[in-house]
Design a protein around this motif. Structure first.
Motif, PDB file in Angstrom:
ATOM      1  N   UNK A  67     -14.996  38.686  86.632  1.00 30.96           N
ATOM      2  CA  UNK A  67     -13.951  39.356  86.187  1.00 30.96           C
ATOM      3  C   UNK A  67     -13.696  40.584  86.960  1.00 30.96           C
ATOM      4  N   UNK A  68     -12.435  41.072  87.087  1.00 34.31           N
ATOM      5  CA  UNK A  68     -12.296  42.221  87.768  1.00 34.31           C
ATOM      6  C   UNK A  68     -11.555  43.211  86.639  1.00 34.31           C
ATOM      7  N   UNK A  69     -11.811  44.415  86.690  1.00 34.68           N
ATOM      8  CA  UNK A  69     -11.117  45.334  85.613  1.00 34.68           C
ATOM      9  C   UNK A  69      -9.953  45.986  86.401  1.00 34.68           C
ATOM     10  N   UNK A  70      -8.816  46.143  85.383  1.00 37.72           N
ATOM     11  CA  UNK A  70      -7.767  46.941  85.718  1.00 37.72           C
ATOM     12  C   UNK A  70      -6.892  46.610  86.782  1.00 37.72           C
ATOM     13  N   UNK A  71      -6.620  45.089  86.918  1.00 34.45           N
ATOM     14  CA  UNK A  71      -5.915  44.773  88.125  1.00 34.45           C
ATOM     15  C   UNK A  71      -4.388  44.749  87.427  1.00 34.45           C
ATOM     16  N   UNK A  72      -3.198  45.097  88.126  1.00 33.44           N
ATOM     17  CA  UNK A  72      -2.062  45.275  87.618  1.00 33.44           C
ATOM     18  C   UNK A  72      -0.753  44.480  88.630  1.00 33.44           C
ATOM     19  N   UNK A  73       0.260  44.099  87.839  1.00 36.68           N
ATOM     20  CA  UNK A  73       1.200  43.938  88.756  1.00 36.68           C
ATOM     21  C   UNK A  73       1.791  44.727  89.645  1.00 36.68           C
ATOM     22  N   UNK A  74       2.162  44.355  91.240  1.00 38.80           N
ATOM     23  CA  UNK A  74       2.250  45.322  91.897  1.00 38.80           C
ATOM     24  C   UNK A  74       1.326  45.638  92.803  1.00 38.80           C
ATOM     25  N   UNK A  75       0.084  45.659  92.620  1.00 41.51           N
ATOM     26  CA  UNK A  75      -0.999  45.894  93.631  1.00 41.51           C
ATOM     27  C   UNK A  75      -0.966  44.710  94.509  1.00 41.51           C
ATOM     28  N   UNK A  76      -1.462  44.697  95.673  1.00 43.30           N
ATOM     29  CA  UNK A  76      -1.915  43.751  96.608  1.00 43.30           C
ATOM     30  C   UNK A  76      -3.003  42.977  96.414  1.00 43.30           C
ATOM     31  N   UNK A  77      -3.164  41.822  96.682  1.00 42.24           N
ATOM     32  CA  UNK A  77      -4.499  41.169  96.892  1.00 42.24           C
ATOM     33  C   UNK A  77      -4.584  40.474  98.290  1.00 42.24           C
ATOM     34  N   UNK A  78      -5.911  40.854  98.885  1.00 38.39           N
ATOM     35  CA  UNK A  78      -6.037  40.256 100.308  1.00 38.39           C
ATOM     36  C   UNK A  78      -7.009  38.907 100.344  1.00 38.39           C
TER      37      UNK A  78
END
Length: 97
Positions: A67-78
């Motif tokens: 799990x990853x903490x604090x991921x939000x819509x609008x961020x980029x994932x690479x």
């Protein structure tokens, strides 16, 4: 929604990340069959192992191995294989399995 939710920090943990506006560095069907894959969601953050990655209805859906903490819509994932960038997407939804 103008709501503030108060609770433990673990409520911010996600392991399913969905992104749209995908940009590939090659053919997606070839890239997702490679491995092991990792994603990064912060410019200087750790690369997180990917359990599964697939494309459905024009969206990249990634299930992380941790799990990853604090991921939000609008961020980029690479998406990476080792240090090679395979593609990226703009996060539109997150969730937990």
């Amino acid at each position: 929604s103008n709501r503030v939710l108060i609770g433990p920090p673990t409520l911010l943990d996600v392991d399913i990340i969905t992104g749209d506006r995908i940009i590939w560095c090659g053919r997606p069907q070839d890239l997702l069959d490679r491995g092991p894959l990792f994603i990064q969601v912060r410019a200087h953050g750790e690369a997180v192992p990917v359990a599964t990655a697939k494309v459905e209805n024009g969206e990249l859906i990634v299930e992380t191995a941790a799990r990853i903490r604090g991921v939000a819509a609008g961020q980029a994932m690479v998406l990476y294989e080792g240090e090679t960038v395979l593609g990226s997407a703009t996060i539109c939804r997150t969730g937990v399995q």
